[in-house]
Scaffold this active site. Structure first.
Site, PDB file in Angstrom:
ATOM      1  CG  ASP A  69      -0.140  -6.602   7.962  1.00  0.00           C
ATOM      2  OD1 ASP A  69       0.392  -7.374   7.152  1.00  0.00           O
ATOM      3  OD2 ASP A  69       0.310  -6.435   9.107  1.00  0.00           O
TER       4      ASP A  69
ATOM      5  CE  LYS B  90       1.955  -3.400   9.583  1.00  0.00           C
ATOM      6  NZ  LYS B  90       2.398  -3.567   8.205  1.00  0.00           N
TER       7      LYS B  90
END
Length: 448
Positions: free
Chosen positions: A168, A128
């Site tokens: 995201d 991430k």
């Protein structure tokens, strides 16, 4: 809290090492608590320190991002990338651009991503990244300047077979395009190093819709299996109004439900006649406006300041798609009191652990985020496959593969939970099903 000294010790050491990282510790606590039954049956995990290695990222990178705004002034942000676990494939996970981004949030998202990617059955590890940069209110040129500066550092840590980021919160098609353009400029190669790309340069059809659609495919299969029911004729509340929420609303409506409420960070709207999604799309995707503007076109609807009240609205199905910890124990009690059948998570960790346990105790169909919202990364994995083969699949082909993956994720989660003695404990089912595959790979590959 913990039944075994080994798991307790691992969590306590994690607390000592990361004392101020509340989101990360929350995610770790949820996972470690729920995988205890599996750990108890597998003493080789303790012998090989698998849990200690599992909760510690393989690599965490923090870097400075300097860029120039439209006034000619230098701005400085922080960039992050966590490469959490590569035991089952290259690191895979999105980039989040939002003022709230910090090390704790990036690590919590990365840890969740490891299990989420494992559940898809595709060969992807977990990672991430992101930045505390806020794209809201910035010009296209400013967003481009930031993305180019961000990629100028990030490029040295990623690659098509090493680490493949995606979008995201705050990172959509515009941002991915700028990031990919800078990567190509620096590396002089066109490879599938990012997913969520534009259709004209290697993107996949259905990627935009994937997380929201996948959430509904998961929920539909869960309702069918656990309640012998479906979306047909149901009242649905969806929090958020970003990409996930919009396409969850669209698919839920296609499946015969009526979505009556949506929200943004300022407040929520309620439309008893059903949300007009074309208006939401115009406000959010074209104008980048606030959700209260819905009332300018639908005056019969109501707007309420503060997003939290959305869970007081009676509904059959709740789909939290906004942000972490948006739904707490009091919200859970209100939903159960009002007769909710299913709560499935479109955002990452939107329910607190107490809320999730309350749903499970009251036999509400619960879809934990790592399982229910895995459609986005699953379709990113399909985009990686298309890039590697230099192929483009049709929307229908990708959508069918997505549906098959989401059905398989639910069934895997459900059967694992059932084997533990409680088919409604999908939290444990998802965590154990995802962890088992990762742990097996880690054991096979030795100490690294």
């Amino acid at each position: 809290m913990f039944k075994t000294e080994y798991v307790k010790k691992v969590y306590e050491e994690l607390e000592q090492k990361n004392p101020n990282e509340k989101e990360f510790l929350q995610a770790a606590l949820e996972i470690l608590e729920s995988i205890e039954p599996y750990v108890l049956k597998h003493p080789e995990l303790e012998k090989n320190k698998i849990l200690e290695r599992f909760v510690e990222p393989e690599r965490f990178v923090q870097f400075r991002v300097s860029w120039i705004d439209d006034k000619g002034e230098v701005q400085v942000n922080r960039g992050y990338r966590v490469q959490y676990n590569s035991s089952i494939g290259p690191y895979k996970g999105g980039l989040r651009f939002h003022p709230s981004v910090n090390a704790s949030i990036i690590k919590f998202l990365g840890l969740e991503q490891v299990l989420k990617n494992s559940l898809t059955s595709l060969p992807m590890g977990g990672g991430k990244g992101g930045s505390d940069f806020d794209p809201k209110g910035k010009s296209d040129r400013e967003v481009m300047a930031f993305c180019q500066a961000f990629m100028t550092e990030l490029y040295r840590h990623i690659g098509a077979d090493t680490d493949v980021p995606a979008g995201d919160i705050g990172v959509g098609g515009r941002e991915v395009g700028y990031l990919y353009g800078q990567y190509k400029r620096i590396k002089n190669e066109s490879v599938g190093v990012l997913t969520g790309k534009g259709l004209s340069f290697g993107g996949s059809l259905a990627r935009t819709e994937a997380t929201g659609y996948g959430l509904c495919y998961f929920t539909e299969e869960a309702l069918k299996t656990m309640k012998k029911d479906s979306f047909q004729g149901k009242t649905v509340v969806v929090s958020g109004s970003g990409n996930v929420a919009i396409y969850a609303c669209q698919k839920a409506t296609e499946l015969g439900a009526k979505v009556v409420a949506m929200s943004d960070s300022n407040g929520y709207i309620y439309d008893a006649d059903g949300i007009k999604l074309d208006i939401i799309k115009e406000i959010k995707e074209i104008k980048r406006g606030r959700i209260k503007e819905y009332l300018l076109q639908v005056p019969k609807a109501t707007y309420h300041e503060g997003a939290k009240g959305i869970w007081q609205i009676p509904c059959d199905i709740a789909l939290p798609c906004a942000t972490q910890n948006e739904l707490d124990l009091e919200d859970a009690k209100a939903l159960v009191k009002n007769g909710v059948l299913a709560v499935c998570e479109g955002a990452n960790m939107p329910s607190t652990l107490e809320a999730a346990k309350y749903f499970i105790e009251h036999k509400v169909v619960f879809g934990p985020a790592k399982a229910a919202n895995a459609g986005g990364v699953a379709t990113s994995g399909l985009e990686m496959s298309q890039n590697s083969m230099r192929l483009n699949w049709s929307f229908a082909e990708v959508d069918q593969k997505l549906k098959e993956i989401m059905v398989q994720i639910f069934q895997n989660t459900y059967h694992t939970a059932s084997a533990l003695g409680n088919p409604f404990d999908t939290l444990a089912g998802a965590n154990i099903a995802g962890f088992e595959k990762v742990a097996t790979a880690m054991l096979a590959q030795g100490v690294y």
